[in-house]
Design an enzyme around this catalytic site. Structure first.
Site, mmCIF file in Angstrom:
data_model
loop_
_atom_site.group_PDB
_atom_site.id
_atom_site.type_symbol
_atom_site.label_atom_id
_atom_site.label_comp_id
_atom_site.label_asym_id
_atom_site.label_seq_id
_atom_site.Cartn_x
_atom_site.Cartn_y
_atom_site.Cartn_z
ATOM 1 N N LYS A 181 0.863 -1.178 0.000
ATOM 2 C CA LYS A 181 0.000 0.000 0.000
ATOM 3 C C LYS A 181 0.902 1.231 0.000
ATOM 4 C CE LYS A 181 -3.840 2.174 2.496
ATOM 5 N NZ LYS A 181 -4.702 2.075 3.703
ATOM 6 N N LYS B 28 -2.034 -1.513 -3.783
ATOM 7 C CA LYS B 28 -2.906 -0.349 -3.775
ATOM 8 C C LYS B 28 -2.029 0.899 -3.822
ATOM 9 C CE LYS B 28 -6.493 1.868 -0.922
ATOM 10 N NZ LYS B 28 -7.250 1.831 0.351
#
Length: 327
Positions: free
Chosen positions: A199, A251
């Protein structure tokens, strides 16, 4: 004149031929719809920076979930948005069985049983008064180990509310191992972990901050990944798999297709990607101005994510795209 002898264009000549030789196909069952449930609403509240996306009431959440499941969408990822009065320094509303996230998970599981995959976002940022993904130390930094203790409780609360999977997204060191042990100890060995393994602390999250009414002070670069780094993502993924992750995720998605591809080559567990709010908002804004063909760009972007190696994609277009794919 016979040259050239080899003519790849033969396989592009008609739509039927192109369909026949298509290498990458998106399926509705591979899509997950992120949804926002807001405490205290009496009607859905549009998110201005994400046209077509809303903060849901409990009633509208179930209606939108029915639409998604009927269209063949594979799963639902739920984010809870508490009222400001219920935010505190430790994000305690995220642990409360009657807190908005756990209430929503319970509603979804009661409504759908095992007909879809109910997922809960396992992070504190929506619930903390300071907007960070964990509790703060005296110097204002995020206290990794103190945060892990709360994640363990939060995971059990979500499992008991009915989540099939929990999604630890805070990028705390050791979070997957702590969550796995907590779930197992509480008798939830069958609850899966969708790990936000890579992330990145990038610039694509702006509209999401509106969606969850973030109170973030500062930024998250202390604990989320630095966008230039790929090898670091591979290390994070190795750690998460070793600690018990069932699925690993990247992400954002579109700016990190190389990361998705590298991770796909490295692991045998399923790989997911999150097409985040900024990606969504850019396409919607360009389409609203007539600059792009909206549907084609949506499908092309999702195809690129799958072609890079993501088996599962979280996208705010999940229900719409599922309908398009089903005809």
């Amino acid at each position: 004149m016979s040259f050239p002898d080899i003519r790849p264009r033969r396989l592009r000549r008609t739509p039927a031929i192109r369909r026949l030789v298509e290498e990458t196909r998106i399926a509705p069952s591979e899509l997950v719809l992120p949804m926002f449930l807001r405490e205290g609403l009496t009607e859905p509240k549009p998110i201005s920076s994400m046209p077509g996306v809303v903060q849901h009431t409990r009633e509208s959440l179930l209606k939108a979930a029915h639409d998604a499941v009927s269209a063949g969408v594979g799963g639902l990822m739920l984010f809870g948005v508490p009222e400001d009065a219920n935010k505190d320094e430790t994000g305690s509303a995220g642990l409360d069985p009657e807190g908005i996230l756990n209430v929503g998970l319970r509603d979804l599981r009661r409504e759908f049983g095992d007909a879809t995959v109910v997922m809960g976002d396992l992070c504190l940022d929506e619930f903390t008064s300071h907007g960070h993904c964990g509790v703060l130390a005296a110097d204002g930094s995020v206290d990794n180990d103190a945060t892990l203790e709360i994640y363990a409780e939060m995971a059990v609360a979500q499992a008991e509310a009915g989540a099939h999977m929990v999604g630890p997204s805070g990028m705390m060191d050791g979070q997957i191992g702590v969550v796995r042990r907590a779930l197992d100890k509480a008798g939830h060995q069958d609850i899966g972990i969708l790990a936000y393994s890579a992330k990145y602390a990038g610039a694509f999250y702006g509209p999401f901050r509106e969606a969850v009414e973030s109170t973030l002070q500062g930024d998250r670069r202390q604990y989320q990944q630095d966008p230039p780094n790929l090898r670091e993502a591979l290390r994070e993924v190795d750690l998460d798999v070793a600690e018990g992750a069932d699925i690993v995720m990247v992400k954002p998605a579109l700016a990190y297709l190389d990361v998705i591809a590298a991770i796909r080559e490295r692991v045998t567990v399923p790989v997911a990607a999150y097409q985040v709010s900024g990606e969504y908002a850019m396409v919607e804004a360009a389409a609203a101005n007539g600059w792009i063909d909206r549907e084609r760009v949506i499908l092309e972007s999702l195809t690129s994510i799958k072609r890079a190696g993501a088996q599962i994609t979280l996208t705010y277009w999940a229900s719409e795209v599922a309908g398009l794919l089903r005809g």
